[in-house]
Design a protein around this motif. Structure first.
Motif, PDB file in Angstrom:
ATOM      1  N   LEU A  17     -19.209  10.321  13.682  1.00 49.14           N
ATOM      2  CA  LEU A  17     -19.335   9.755  12.283  1.00 49.14           C
ATOM      3  C   LEU A  17     -20.442   8.469  13.499  1.00 49.14           C
ATOM      4  CD1 LEU A  17     -19.687   8.717   9.075  1.00 49.14           C
ATOM      5  CD2 LEU A  17     -17.816   7.120  10.210  1.00 49.14           C
TER       6      LEU A  17
ATOM      7  N   GLN B 144       2.558   5.167   0.116  1.00 50.30           N
ATOM      8  CA  GLN B 144       1.516   5.299  -0.058  1.00 50.30           C
ATOM      9  C   GLN B 144       0.712   6.332  -1.113  1.00 50.30           C
ATOM     10  OE1 GLN B 144      -0.462   4.279   3.497  1.00 50.30           O
ATOM     11  NE2 GLN B 144      -2.546   3.409   2.266  1.00 50.30           N
TER      12      GLN B 144
ATOM     13  N   GLY C 293      -7.840  11.494  -0.012  1.00 50.17           N
ATOM     14  CA  GLY C 293      -7.468  11.328   1.054  1.00 50.17           C
ATOM     15  C   GLY C 293      -8.398  11.338   1.576  1.00 50.17           C
ATOM     16  N   THR C 294      -9.922  10.783   1.557  1.00 52.05           N
ATOM     17  CA  THR C 294     -10.956  10.947   2.244  1.00 52.05           C
ATOM     18  C   THR C 294     -10.484   9.527   3.464  1.00 52.05           C
ATOM     19  OG1 THR C 294     -12.567  10.006   0.597  1.00 52.05           O
ATOM     20  CG2 THR C 294     -12.348  12.321   1.279  1.00 52.05           C
TER      21      THR C 294
ATOM     22  N   LEU D 142      -5.999   9.620 -15.544  1.00 50.63           N
ATOM     23  CA  LEU D 142      -6.535   9.388 -14.223  1.00 50.63           C
ATOM     24  C   LEU D 142      -7.750  10.113 -13.814  1.00 50.63           C
ATOM     25  CD1 LEU D 142      -3.769   6.817 -13.244  1.00 50.63           C
ATOM     26  CD2 LEU D 142      -4.807   7.989 -11.439  1.00 50.63           C
TER      27      LEU D 142
ATOM     28  N   ALA E 199      -8.971   6.776 -12.677  1.00 55.06           N
ATOM     29  CA  ALA E 199      -8.706   5.875 -10.832  1.00 55.06           C
ATOM     30  C   ALA E 199      -9.247   7.456  -9.764  1.00 55.06           C
ATOM     31  CB  ALA E 199      -7.787   5.432 -10.810  1.00 55.06           C
TER      32      ALA E 199
ATOM     33  N   LEU F 199     -15.912  11.286  -7.067  1.00 58.30           N
ATOM     34  CA  LEU F 199     -17.428  10.508  -6.352  1.00 58.30           C
ATOM     35  C   LEU F 199     -18.360  11.388  -7.268  1.00 58.30           C
ATOM     36  CD1 LEU F 199     -17.068   8.860  -3.857  1.00 58.30           C
ATOM     37  CD2 LEU F 199     -16.804   7.997  -5.774  1.00 58.30           C
TER      38      LEU F 199
ATOM     39  N   LEU G  70     -18.194  15.855   1.093  1.00 55.35           N
ATOM     40  CA  LEU G  70     -17.445  14.248   0.394  1.00 55.35           C
ATOM     41  C   LEU G  70     -17.295  13.930  -0.359  1.00 55.35           C
ATOM     42  CD1 LEU G  70     -15.885  11.768   2.785  1.00 55.35           C
ATOM     43  CD2 LEU G  70     -16.481  11.123   0.803  1.00 55.35           C
TER      44      LEU G  70
ATOM     45  N   MET H  50     -14.236  15.124  -2.658  1.00 47.83           N
ATOM     46  CA  MET H  50     -13.047  14.996  -2.825  1.00 47.83           C
ATOM     47  C   MET H  50     -12.370  13.307  -2.945  1.00 47.83           C
ATOM     48  SD  MET H  50     -13.020  16.787   0.646  1.00 47.83           S
ATOM     49  CE  MET H  50     -11.403  16.740   0.866  1.00 47.83           C
TER      50      MET H  50
ATOM     51  N   LYS I 146      -3.396  -6.992  -4.131  1.00 47.63           N
ATOM     52  CA  LYS I 146      -2.999  -5.954  -5.182  1.00 47.63           C
ATOM     53  C   LYS I 146      -1.180  -5.473  -4.668  1.00 47.63           C
ATOM     54  CE  LYS I 146      -3.221  -1.438  -5.529  1.00 47.63           C
ATOM     55  NZ  LYS I 146      -2.624  -0.754  -4.849  1.00 47.63           N
TER      56      LYS I 146
ATOM     57  N   LEU J 161      -0.644   0.826  -8.510  1.00 47.21           N
ATOM     58  CA  LEU J 161      -0.989   1.890  -9.266  1.00 47.21           C
ATOM     59  C   LEU J 161      -2.174   1.544  -9.574  1.00 47.21           C
ATOM     60  CD1 LEU J 161      -1.509   4.883  -9.026  1.00 47.21           C
ATOM     61  CD2 LEU J 161      -0.802   4.983 -11.193  1.00 47.21           C
TER      62      LEU J 161
ATOM     63  N   PHE K  57     -21.834   4.568   6.090  1.00 51.00           N
ATOM     64  CA  PHE K  57     -21.003   3.382   5.612  1.00 51.00           C
ATOM     65  C   PHE K  57     -21.888   2.479   5.318  1.00 51.00           C
ATOM     66  CE2 PHE K  57     -16.613   5.580   6.658  1.00 51.00           C
ATOM     67  CZ  PHE K  57     -16.089   5.105   5.728  1.00 51.00           C
ATOM     68  N   PRO K  58     -22.106   1.939   4.130  1.00 57.48           N
ATOM     69  CA  PRO K  58     -22.963   0.466   4.230  1.00 57.48           C
ATOM     70  C   PRO K  58     -22.939  -0.659   5.394  1.00 57.48           C
ATOM     71  CG  PRO K  58     -21.082   0.363   2.698  1.00 57.48           C
ATOM     72  CD  PRO K  58     -20.862   1.660   3.366  1.00 57.48           C
TER      73      PRO K  58
HETATM   74  C1  LIG Z   1     -17.439  10.345   7.453  1.00 57.23           C
HETATM   75  C2  LIG Z   1     -16.659   9.477   6.070  1.00 57.23           C
HETATM   76  C3  LIG Z   1     -17.805   8.486   5.300  1.00 57.23           C
HETATM   77  C4  LIG Z   1     -17.698   8.024   4.173  1.00 57.23           C
HETATM   78  N1  LIG Z   1     -18.668   6.636   3.999  1.00 57.23           N
HETATM   79  C5  LIG Z   1     -18.576   6.321   3.121  1.00 57.23           C
HETATM   80  C6  LIG Z   1     -20.073   5.420   2.439  1.00 57.23           C
HETATM   81  O1  LIG Z   1     -20.492   5.848   2.586  1.00 57.23           O
HETATM   82  N2  LIG Z   1     -18.845   4.742   1.710  1.00 57.23           N
HETATM   83  C7  LIG Z   1     -18.236   4.001   0.686  1.00 57.23           C
HETATM   84  O2  LIG Z   1     -18.133   3.861   0.042  1.00 57.23           O
HETATM   85  N3  LIG Z   1     -16.639   5.096   1.023  1.00 57.23           N
HETATM   86  C8  LIG Z   1     -17.336   5.944   2.104  1.00 57.23           C
HETATM   87  N4  LIG Z   1     -16.218   6.177   2.501  1.00 57.23           N
HETATM   88  C9  LIG Z   1     -14.485   6.060   2.876  1.00 57.23           C
HETATM   89  C10 LIG Z   1     -13.673   7.136   2.261  1.00 57.23           C
HETATM   90  O3  LIG Z   1     -13.971   8.277   1.584  1.00 57.23           O
HETATM   91  C11 LIG Z   1     -14.407   6.979   0.314  1.00 57.23           C
HETATM   92  O4  LIG Z   1     -14.682   5.567  -0.400  1.00 57.23           O
HETATM   93  C12 LIG Z   1     -13.756   7.626  -1.194  1.00 57.23           C
HETATM   94  O5  LIG Z   1     -14.104   7.654  -2.696  1.00 57.23           O
HETATM   95  C13 LIG Z   1     -12.686   7.703  -0.738  1.00 57.23           C
HETATM   96  O6  LIG Z   1     -11.785   7.575  -1.568  1.00 57.23           O
HETATM   97  P1  LIG Z   1     -10.489   9.156  -1.993  1.00 57.23           P
HETATM   98  O7  LIG Z   1     -10.240   9.143  -3.267  1.00 57.23           O
HETATM   99  O8  LIG Z   1     -10.761   9.725  -0.784  1.00 57.23           O
HETATM  100  O9  LIG Z   1      -9.247   7.520  -1.379  1.00 57.23           O
HETATM  101  P2  LIG Z   1      -8.326   7.580  -0.532  1.00 57.23           P
HETATM  102  O10 LIG Z   1      -8.152   8.140   1.393  1.00 57.23           O
HETATM  103  O11 LIG Z   1      -7.006   9.096  -1.610  1.00 57.23           O
HETATM  104  O12 LIG Z   1      -7.264   6.495  -1.052  1.00 57.23           O
HETATM  105  C14 LIG Z   1      -8.184   5.463  -0.339  1.00 57.23           C
HETATM  106  C15 LIG Z   1      -7.399   4.117  -0.371  1.00 57.23           C
HETATM  107  O13 LIG Z   1      -7.033   4.164  -1.355  1.00 57.23           O
HETATM  108  C16 LIG Z   1      -5.437   4.475  -2.120  1.00 57.23           C
HETATM  109  N5  LIG Z   1      -5.345   4.272  -3.459  1.00 57.23           N
HETATM  110  C17 LIG Z   1      -6.053   5.953  -3.918  1.00 57.23           C
HETATM  111  N6  LIG Z   1      -5.959   6.026  -4.732  1.00 57.23           N
HETATM  112  C18 LIG Z   1      -5.088   4.884  -5.299  1.00 57.23           C
HETATM  113  C19 LIG Z   1      -4.841   4.954  -6.975  1.00 57.23           C
HETATM  114  N7  LIG Z   1      -5.259   4.753  -7.927  1.00 57.23           N
HETATM  115  N8  LIG Z   1      -3.486   3.732  -6.711  1.00 57.23           N
HETATM  116  C20 LIG Z   1      -3.877   2.957  -6.276  1.00 57.23           C
HETATM  117  N9  LIG Z   1      -3.817   3.130  -4.698  1.00 57.23           N
HETATM  118  C21 LIG Z   1      -4.489   4.188  -4.710  1.00 57.23           C
HETATM  119  C22 LIG Z   1      -4.740   4.991  -0.985  1.00 57.23           C
HETATM  120  O14 LIG Z   1      -3.250   4.807  -0.891  1.00 57.23           O
HETATM  121  C23 LIG Z   1      -4.980   4.794   0.646  1.00 57.23           C
HETATM  122  O15 LIG Z   1      -4.804   3.452   1.219  1.00 57.23           O
HETATM  123  C24 LIG Z   1     -16.080   7.145   3.970  1.00 57.23           C
HETATM  124  C25 LIG Z   1     -15.262   8.346   4.646  1.00 57.23           C
HETATM  125  C26 LIG Z   1     -15.889   9.337   5.673  1.00 57.23           C
HETATM  126  C27 LIG Z   1     -14.502  10.079   6.174  1.00 57.23           C
END
Ligand SMILES: Cc1cc2nc3c(=O)[nH]c(=O)nc-3n(C[C@H](O)[C@H](O)[C@H](O)COP(=O)(O)OP(=O)(O)OC[C@H]3O[C@@H](n4cnc5c(N)ncnc54)[C@H](O)[C@@H]3O)c2cc1C
Ligand code: SF4
Ligand code: FES
Ligand code: FES
Lengths: 175, 674, 328
Positions: free
Chosen positions: B558, C30, C35-36, C61, C76, C80, C108, C111, C203, C208, C235-236
């Motif tokens: 990354l 958690q 999961g990303t 959700l 939630a 994306l 990504l 997911m 929070k 949730l 990332f930004p």
């Molecule tokens: C290579 C890479 C590049 C990325 N680039 C960007 C980017 O450019 N911009 C950006 O904004 N993000 C980026 N991300 C970060 C991230 O993947 C995204 O922001 C994504 O939207 C996170 O969502 P998720 O559902 O996968 O999160 P998760 O990994 O599932 O959860 C993230 C956090 O939120 C909590 N959580 C999730 N859902 C809930 C819920 N409903 N209630 C309470 N807690 C919750 C989890 O416990 C965890 O702590 C990147 C990630 C990677 C690996």
């Protein structure tokens, strides 16, 4: 050993066929595919979501298998590179990738092929910019991507039933 | 200096791995003839190969006490030697198989710790043992591009003819040697093979530092000096108010000549490369011609040109020996199939298929009739490995020899059978036939049966050893090659003056390939090289936290920035086919050369676009913006290093140039006074 | 191969079950959506929950309801990609889709969820490293260590708020619904983020996030500009979210300017907003607003790019955002 008891067991559709697999429950789909299902076609470059090498299709959508739990594949349709060729032969994308040299070392290729397949399913005639955008989550260190775009365009044309061939400059360069 | 503790028991001093000082011709005379003498200091940051596949190896020490190692390596033969030495096993009991390689670029050409470790562990346990490096560990293995600080001083005539060039390079080697001695020499070797440099002086130093070791990455040691040289020439062209393309075209090195440092040039298609990219890019309609007031492109847009050359295989192996560099073995079977065996290693460049095409061409059969077995030290004759762009040329020539020997046997058997004179027989379309009477002939498979009946089992071998170089001085081993490829590139860029962000819109590149054996593969190597060059030019760097904790700043995919589809520029490629007598069918290299002109072409284009010189790679927005601000404040419109370290160089080893009547040997020390 | 540590995985089907499981799991639990963010962190041993509770199969959700007139409610767990492609979002809240499209990569985004994005862990390049690397520098305040390597004198962690949607949600005045065994509450996005890289969310861990509520579109406009090295993955390192309310004669009635990617929480630049409010959106005002953002932006050296340059980029990026809003 105590390991056995802790194994998870799931059913899924794998490359169009029903499959079952048992594995340690905290494994990612990438690990399950490679280590428990013996499908080594799915490659990996970082295991952290940073390269796209490990992409597979789940219910037709590309995902990063290094960041998805094997457990979450339960009941879903998983397609890996091993399922891309059928009894009729290679997928048109596989053919054009081979013909145009869109794969060099080939390591990123499974990911590119599956993501390109996903693209062509929803967009039969993608523009160059749409292809670039769709493939922007797959890194390739060998090709510089240009042959990959051309291969996707050529495969798309073939899949639309057009009589298409690679443009001469793709293979021989400019005069 | 003298009392400092030594870091390694090898090397030229405390923390100095290598110090080189060479002088070809009378430098004083050279600079005296010059109308203009210019000096520049430039820096090239280190970067890494970043193959998508992380290194991996599996070892199995079996019940017979024989070891097999499968490894993602570019150099199974060198790994074989290293294992025999470190494990204290007879080499004959070790088998190394290079697996299909998920990208190398030079990063898998040193024997690695993990290869030795899995082998030892398997010896200890009797079980197969596997290691796959994490991405972080791949960064620590490194062996990538050396950070190099360079000082270049050149004397030129008014028309841009070079009268003398003095080049200094300072390499940050990292913690270990790797191929660092060769890297050091390479930073000084190829300055002379593009334009005529009648007198040349080179001093180079490689230092040990507490970082991952640097080594060979695509272009091994030559992209850094090429960057310096081509940017420097651009500045000279500006001072002389010459068109940079025309200035270069006018002073090209002569084909089939010998340079001041005794490199023998063969075919030389650089002129055609320059002409193609100048024409294709509409250079004349775009280049500012050093007139910022009457620009042809809008401010912020610019074009830049650079050229380069690269070796087609190193003249010498890594360890001293008199054996061939490449061996090929052919086995012909009665069904008309042919099996080619060669120690060469396909790392994605397509070297396996080259063997098939070449053998098929000579035996008049289809490449699909050929099975290729490569990179297995038990099954295949030695080839030194995939490095220094040697594979097509060396394995190709070995394959030609093996195939011609097989063809000779077949010819004799068929001539006898058909009662046709030997010289009348031709091989094509899977047949062996009389050229004067094409219906008279046999199928290729029948020809094999005839030959096997006459001579017994048909197997032939071929091998290749590069020609001896005319250089005889100490250090003459690095630089000589059977042939040199040539490239020229024009880059068109857009520079956002409010941010400093550089976008490369298009690159036109001409590459002298000698003869393309499979043009699709050649195109792939050109485009892939441009891609990698683009990354090096704009964003890739190995950086460390030096202040508080000495660690790699971001050993991850990354944060080590490799361009995505969205950064990759358009590429317009011209393949120039200027056949080289030393290449198989005239072929030269393409795996590394086309990377070289990309960085300087971009740097020169940035200058054309916004009038600031970024004398440092990568050209990041921070550097561009800083230079733009300096320019606005009336300071020097440049970002780059200002000085080089003071080094006590050893007495130069002096060699008379061919033009001065030299014989390639160094002059006796006593005669030296400088 | 980077592997996950061992943990128990639970997949509830109702919100009630989900929050119950969480309260059973206690501090070791958690939530996970796509999961990303969580799984890479777990592989690097930055986060090591013993129980991971998936929120992706909770029906509530996964819905999107309402429209620009009534306001939009986004579940939630909506991915994306679905945000980027959703017809209503593209019609009534195009800036949300536009910002979502800048997140990482298409794969990504298939997911990652909007909820996960809004709750993303803060980032720092001393922290987003493998366990061994962090051990090599003796860890840092945020996890297992005693010092902040970015600002060794400080007792605070400066890890960066790095979500692309957070500044935008704050700028447009989104509200978030949080549910736990104790009940539910709706909070302003602006109030959720805390200027501390460790304790970055106001929070409770067991709450949730179920829903993101976008206010009705009565006249205001918004946009998001992102600075990063590459057009994908990254990332930004500076995000500019801007919302403007213009009256018919072009006077700025209300303004919000939020900077992301430069501090542990999104930064509202009140001075910039004041510079714009009550006057037409002319070049001079926009320059003044950009200047205030530049003054306010104090990024530290813990992301890609040099911090000084990132600070300087506040000017052109704010300007571009405002210019775009003027044209909209
Ligand atoms: C290579 C890479 C590049 C990325 N680039 C960007 C980017 O450019 N911009 C950006 O904004 N993000 C980026 N991300 C970060 C991230 O993947 C995204 O922001 C994504 O939207 C996170 O969502 P998720 O559902 O996968 O999160 P998760 O990994 O599932 O959860 C993230 C956090 O939120 C909590 N959580 C999730 N859902 C809930 C819920 N409903 N209630 C309470 N807690 C919750 C989890 O416990 C965890 O702590 C990147 C990630 C990677 C690996
Ligand atoms: S800002 Fe300081 S404490 Fe926070 S993650 Fe970075 S180094 Fe650690
Ligand atoms: S292995 Fe790199 S994204 Fe999954
Ligand atoms: S073909 Fe080698 S990484 Fe893409």
């Amino acid at each position: 050993m105590s390991g056995r008891k802790q194994k998870a067991h799931i059913k899924l559709t794998l490359n169009g066929e029903p499959a079952e697999v048992a594995f340690a429950p905290h494994k990612t789909l990438l690990e399950v595919l490679r280590e428990d299902l013996g499908l080594m076609g799915t490659k990996h470059g970082c295991e952290l979501g940073e390269c796209g090498t490990c992409a597979v299709l789940v219910d037709g959508r590309s995902i990063l298998s290094c960041l998805m739990l094997g457990l979450d594949a339960e009941g879903r349709e998983v397609e890996t590179i091993e399922g891309m060729a059928t009894a009729e032969g290679l997928h048109p994308l596989q053919e054009t990738f081979a013909d145009l040299g869109a794969a060099q070392c080939g390591y990123c290729t499974p990911g590119f092929l599956l993501v390109a397949k996903e693209l062509l399913k929803t967009n039969a005639e993608p523009s160059r910019d749409e292809i670039k955008e769709a493939l922007s989550g797959n890194l390739c260190r060998c090709t510089g991507y240009l042959k990959i775009y051309e291969a996707v365009e050529l495969a798309a044309a073939k899949m639309r039933g057009e009589e298409a061939e690679a443009v001469k400059e793709t293979i021989y360069g400019y005069e | 200096m003298i009392d400092e503790p030594r870091i390694h028991d090898y090397g030229d001093g405390a923390n100095v791995h290598k110090k080189v000082s060479l002088e070809f011709g009378d430098m004083g005379e050279g600079f005296k003839e010059a109308d203009l003498i210019r000096e520049d200091i430039l820096f090239y940051e280190g970067n890494t190969h970043l193959p998508m596949e992380q290194h991996a190896a599996v070892a199995h020490f079996d019940a017979d006490h024989k070891l097999t190692l499968w490894s993602a390596t570019q150099t199974p033969h060198y790994v074989h030697r290293a294992l025999a030495k470190t494990l204290e096993l007879p080499a004959s009991h070790i088998r190394v198989i290079a697996t299909p390689n998920g990208g190398g670029f030079g990063g898998k050409s040193d024997p690695f710790n993990h290869e030795i470790i899995v082998s030892k562990l398997s010896m200890m346990t009797g079980r197969p043992v596997k290691v796959t490096l994490t991405r972080e560990e791949v960064f620590y293995c490194h062996r990538g591009r050396h950070p190099v600080l360079m000082k270049i001083r050149t004397g030129v005539k008014k028309d841009g003819a070079i009268t003398a060039m003095d080049f200094q390079s300072f390499l940050d080697g990292g913690a270990y040697g790797s191929y660092g001695v060769a890297s050091t020499f390479y930073t000084g070797a190829l300055q002379t093979v593009t334009y005529n440099v009648p007198r040349y002086k080179f001093r180079g130093l490689r230092a040990f530092t507490n970082k991952p070791p640097c080594g060979p990455k695509r272009g091994h040691g030559t992209p850094q000096p090429r960057f310096a040289l081509e940017v420097h020439l651009d500045k000279i062209a500006e001072e002389l108010k010459l068109d940079p393309a025309e200035m270069r075209l006018k002073h090209l090195v002569q084909p089939f000549s010998v340079t001041a440092n005794y490199l023998r040039i063969g075919s030389m298609g650089l002129g055609k490369c320059i002409e193609k990219v100048v024409e294709g890019s509409e250079w004349k309609k775009k280049f500012s011609n050093w007139d910022r007031e009457n620009r042809k492109l809008p401010e912020g847009k610019g074009v830049g040109l650079a050229c380069s050359s690269y070796i087609c295989g190193a003249g010498l192996p890594i360890y001293w020996n008199n054996m061939p560099h490449s061996g090929v073995q052919l086995r012909l079977d009665r069904q008309g199939g042919v099996c080619v065996q060669c120690g060469s290693t396909d790392i994605g460049q397509g070297s396996d298929s080259i063997l098939a095409y070449i053998v098929a061409e000579i035996l008049g059969i289809d490449p699909f009739d050929i099975r290729v077995i490569t990179a297995d030290t038990d099954l295949t004759p030695v080839d030194l490995g995939s490095y220094s762009s040697r594979v097509t040329l060396m394995t190709g020539n070995a394959a030609i020899q093996a195939a011609e020997r097989a063809r000779e046997l077949l010819t004799m058997a068929v001539a006898e059978k058909l009662s046709v004179p030997i010289e009348n027989l031709s091989f094509a379309d899977r047949r062996v036939f009389d050229v004067e009477n094409p219906e008279t002939g046999v199928t290729f498979a029948e020809a094999v049966v005839l030959a096997e009946s006459k001579f017994g089992t048909i197997g032939t071998v071929g091998s290749y050893t590069p020609p001896r170089s005319p250089g005889r001085y100490k250090g003459a081993g690095v630089g000589p090659s059977p042939a040199y490829s040539y490239s020229a590139a024009v880059a068109e860029v857009d520079v956002d003056a409010s941010t400093g962000i550089v976008t490369v819109e298009r690159i036109w590149i001409g590459h002298d390939i000698g003869q393309s054996i499979n043009p699709a593969l050649v195109m792939g190597q050109v485009e892939g090289s441009v891609y990698m060059g683009l990354g090096e030019a704009l964003m890739e760097e190995m950086t460390y936290r030096a202040n508080r904790n000495v660690v790699h700043k971001f050993p991850s995919l990354l944060e080590y920035k490799s361009p995505t589809t969205l950064e990759m520029c358009d590429v317009v490629t011209y393949l120039i086919e200027d056949r080289d007598p030393n290449g198989p069918f005239g072929a030269k290299e393409v795996g590394q050369g086309p990377l070289l002109p990309v960085m300087p072409a971009i740097a020169n284009a940035v200058y054309d676009a916004v009038g600031v010189r970024i004398d440092e790679v990568p050209i990041t927005p921070e550097k561009v913006l800083t230079a733009l601000r300096d320019k606005a404040k009336g300071r020097e419109a440049r970002f780059g290093p200002k000085r080089v370290p003071d080094v006590e160089w050893p007495q130069p080893l002096k060699v008379l140039t061919p033009a001065e009547g030299g014989d390639g040997k160094e002059m006796p020390r006593v005669a030296v006074h400088s | 191969m980077m592997r996950l540590p061992k943990f128990t995985y639970r997949v509830p089907r109702t919100v009630a079950d989900a929050v119950k499981m969480m309260s059973d799991a206690g501090a070791e639990g958690q939530f996970v959506a796509g999961g990303t963010d969580l799984y890479p962190n777990m592989k690097r041993r930055q986060q090591t929950p013993k129980t991971v509770i998936s929120v992706t199969r909770l029906k509530e959700l996964n819905q999107i309801a309402g429209d620009g007139r009534s306001g939009l409610r986004i579940g939630a767990s909506v991915s994306l990609t679905d945000i980027c492609e959703h017809m209503l979002i593209n019609r009534d809240y195009p800036f949300v889709a536009q910002a979502a499209r800048t997140i990482s990569t298409p794969i990504l985004r298939n997911m990652g969820t909007i909820g996960g994005n809004l709750l993303l862990d803060t980032r720092c390049n001393y922290y987003d490293q493998n366990y061994e690397w962090r051990k090599g520098i003796n860890f840092c305040l945020k996890k297992d260590g005693e010092v902040c390597w970015v600002a060794p004198g400080s007792r605070k962690c400066w890890a960066v708020q790095s979500s692309d949607l957070v500044p935008l949600m704050v700028a447009v005045g989104a509200k978030l619904k949080l549910v736990s065994t104790l009940g539910e509450r709706v909070v302003d996005a602006a109030g959720l983020y805390n200027d501390d890289g460790i304790d970055y969310l106001r929070k409770r861990p067991n709450e949730l996030l179920t829903e993101i509520q976008l206010p009705p579109r009565n006249g205001w406009r918004a946009t998001y500009k992102k600075l990063r090295r590459r057009g994908a993955f990254d990332f930004p390192v500076l995000g500019v979210a801007a919302r403007l309310d213009l009256s018919d004669d072009g006077t700025v009635k209300d303004a919000k300017l939020i900077l992301g990617g430069i501090a542990p929480a999104p930064v509202e630049v009140k001075e910039a907003e004041q510079a714009l409010i009550g006057a037409p959106l002319d070049e001079e005002r926009m320059q003044a607003a950009a200047e205030s953002c530049y003054m306010k932006a104090r990024p530290l050296d813990n992301t890609d790019f040099l911090m000084n340059w990132r600070k300087q980029m506040a000017r052109p990026y704010v300007l571009r955002a405002l210019q775009e809003l003027r044209e909209q």
